[in-house]
Scaffold this active site. Structure first.
Site, PDB file in Angstrom:
ATOM      1  N   PRO A  16       0.838  -1.207   0.000  1.00 30.42           N
ATOM      2  CA  PRO A  16       0.000   0.000   0.000  1.00 30.42           C
ATOM      3  C   PRO A  16       0.866   1.246   0.000  1.00 30.42           C
ATOM      4  CG  PRO A  16       0.069  -0.971   2.190  1.00 30.42           C
ATOM      5  CD  PRO A  16       0.785  -1.917   1.289  1.00 30.42           C
ATOM      6  N   MET A  17       0.623   2.148  -0.966  1.00 30.86           N
ATOM      7  CA  MET A  17       1.375   3.400  -1.055  1.00 30.86           C
ATOM      8  C   MET A  17       0.391   4.523  -1.354  1.00 30.86           C
ATOM      9  SD  MET A  17       4.743   2.203  -3.238  1.00 30.86           S
ATOM     10  CE  MET A  17       3.800   1.223  -4.436  1.00 30.86           C
ATOM     11  N   ALA A  18       0.268   5.455  -0.412  1.00 33.08           N
ATOM     12  CA  ALA A  18      -0.658   6.567  -0.604  1.00 33.08           C
ATOM     13  C   ALA A  18      -0.218   7.393  -1.801  1.00 33.08           C
ATOM     14  CB  ALA A  18      -0.702   7.441   0.646  1.00 33.08           C
ATOM     15  N   GLN A  70      -6.517  -0.790   3.080  1.00 27.57           N
ATOM     16  CA  GLN A  70      -5.782  -0.406   4.277  1.00 27.57           C
ATOM     17  C   GLN A  70      -6.427   0.814   4.934  1.00 27.57           C
ATOM     18  OE1 GLN A  70      -1.731   1.613   4.586  1.00 27.57           O
ATOM     19  NE2 GLN A  70      -1.185  -0.498   5.114  1.00 27.57           N
ATOM     20  N   CYS A 100       3.503   3.250   8.377  1.00 26.48           N
ATOM     21  CA  CYS A 100       3.860   4.473   7.668  1.00 26.48           C
ATOM     22  C   CYS A 100       4.772   5.341   8.534  1.00 26.48           C
ATOM     23  CB  CYS A 100       2.612   5.249   7.275  1.00 26.48           C
ATOM     24  SG  CYS A 100       2.986   6.747   6.333  1.00 26.48           S
ATOM     25  N   LYS A 140       0.096  -4.238   9.017  1.00 22.60           N
ATOM     26  CA  LYS A 140       1.416  -3.919   8.461  1.00 22.60           C
ATOM     27  C   LYS A 140       2.169  -3.043   9.449  1.00 22.60           C
ATOM     28  CE  LYS A 140       3.819  -2.851   4.208  1.00 22.60           C
ATOM     29  NZ  LYS A 140       4.754  -1.785   4.501  1.00 22.60           N
ATOM     30  N   GLY A 202      10.460  -4.644   1.825  1.00 23.73           N
ATOM     31  CA  GLY A 202      11.631  -3.790   1.911  1.00 23.73           C
ATOM     32  C   GLY A 202      12.754  -4.213   0.986  1.00 23.73           C
ATOM     33  N   ASP A 203      13.113  -3.347   0.028  1.00 19.29           N
ATOM     34  CA  ASP A 203      14.263  -3.545  -0.859  1.00 19.29           C
ATOM     35  C   ASP A 203      14.133  -4.741  -1.797  1.00 19.29           C
ATOM     36  OD1 ASP A 203      15.295  -1.369   0.410  1.00 19.29           O
ATOM     37  OD2 ASP A 203      16.956  -2.416   1.382  1.00 19.29           O
TER      38      ASP A 203
END
Length: 347
Positions: A16-18, A70, A100, A140, A202-203
């Site tokens: 999830p990315m706003a 989310q 976040c 998350k 992550g990464d």
């Protein structure tokens, strides 16, 4: 993959990315190989339910199931109401944001700021699970607040006791933001102690890094965020590599062109003309990153005020590249700009 009662194509999830994982982006990533896509976070503030932004974020028309939404907030009762609100509007999985790191989220004691208050974590999780008993609830988090306070194992115990069905962990603390390399040791420790599925985040920027993350963490699934911006075919590349051990050829310029054009049309239809043009700019920039002449193109493109100008500029840029029959010149190990600096937030 069997996940919370759903049969997924694979164990590759869109983080999830706003400002990024709107419906057009989620649909595209699923089409290009993602097994699940989690929506950008929806506020728990009921006063905002009537806003155009919130209505768009709760719009799942035509979306490939399962639909995972989310929610973010700090007040248990408001989070419970947000969960009910989104389930009524089609959510089949509710995900809770406690990862976040953005200041404007943490300053109101939401997102990863909640990791400082384990009692409040428990209150929120219990309230949300109770509010939507027929709907799986996931969580998350990050590994902790800072390097001296990595409490992901404690949060796991609270989550399991509260009825959380799966846990995604970004391998950095809140203090790390997006700096340095993700550390997978904490994720591995959580997985070893867990009785619920664990998703590593992550990464994960390449097929090799995906295989490495699975091997060292033992996670049940991977969650990919920034690396998929302008590169949604990363999911099919990882899927292919994990199943065969071989690499797909990178996409040709003409395929990137076609994917981008279709994405732009979805954005214009979803947001409307004015907002669509603004949202499209960052996606165009991400798609063209690493291609010859892209820096000058992006500078000129960002000045264009309308759909016609954007379409024409994109076509001219890619037609020029296609004449050279170039493939995508993208360094998967190049550092990504921090999410907060690029105008979006990631949980």
């Amino acid at each position: 993959m069997d996940f919370l009662g759903f049969t997924l194509r694979n164990n590759l999830f869109v983080a999830p990315m706003a400002g990024v994982t709107d419906r057009p982006f989620r649909q595209l990533c699923k089409k290009m190989g993602a097994g699940l896509a989690v929506s950008e976070m929806v506020t728990s503030n009921s006063l905002l339910y009537g806003s155009a932004k919130t209505r768009r974020r709760a719009d799942h028309s035509g979306e490939v199931e399962p639909i995972s939404v989310q929610i973010a907030g700090a007040v248990p009762e408001m989070m419970a109401e947000a969960a009910r609100y989104n389930v009524k509007r089609g959510a089949q999985i509710i995900d809770i944001n406690m990862g976040c790191p953005a200041k404007k989220v943490c300053n109101v004691m939401a997102g990863s700021a909640l990791l400082k208050d384990e009692r409040q974590v428990g209150r929120i999780l219990e309230a949300v699970v109770k509010a939507v008993p027929a709907t799986p609830v996931t969580l998350k988090i990050r590994t902790g607040w800072d390097s001296a306070n990595r409490n992901a194992l404690n949060i796991l115990k609270i989550a399991e006791q509260s009825g959380i069905r799966a846990l995604a962990i970004h391998g950095r603390t809140r203090a790390d933001a997006y700096r340095g390399e993700a550390e997978y040791a904490t994720i591995a420790a959580v997985k070893a102690a867990a009785h619920i599925p664990i998703i590593a985040n992550g990464d994960i920027v390449s097929p090799e890094k995906a295989r490495h993350a699975l091997a060292v963490t033992g996670a049940d699934a991977l969650m990919i965020g920034r690396a998929a911006q302008g590169r949604p075919w990363l999911f099919r590349e990882i899927e292919h590599f994990l199943s065969t051990g071989t690499h797909l050829l990178p996409p040709r310029v003409d395929e990137i062109h076609a994917i981008l054009l279709a994405h732009l049309e979805d954005l214009y239809a979803f947001y409307g003309i004015d907002a669509g043009v603004r949202v499209a700019r960052k996606h165009i920039a991400w798609y063209t990153r690493g291609l010859a002449g892209s820096a000058a193109f992006r500078h000129a493109m960002n000045q264009l005020p309308d759909i016609t100008g954007q379409r024409n500029a994109v076509n001219d840029f890619f037609f020029t590249l296609a004449e050279k029959d170039e493939r995508l010149a993208y360094d998967s190990h190049a550092p990504h700009a921090p999410i907060e600096d690029s105008g979006v937030l990631a949980a």
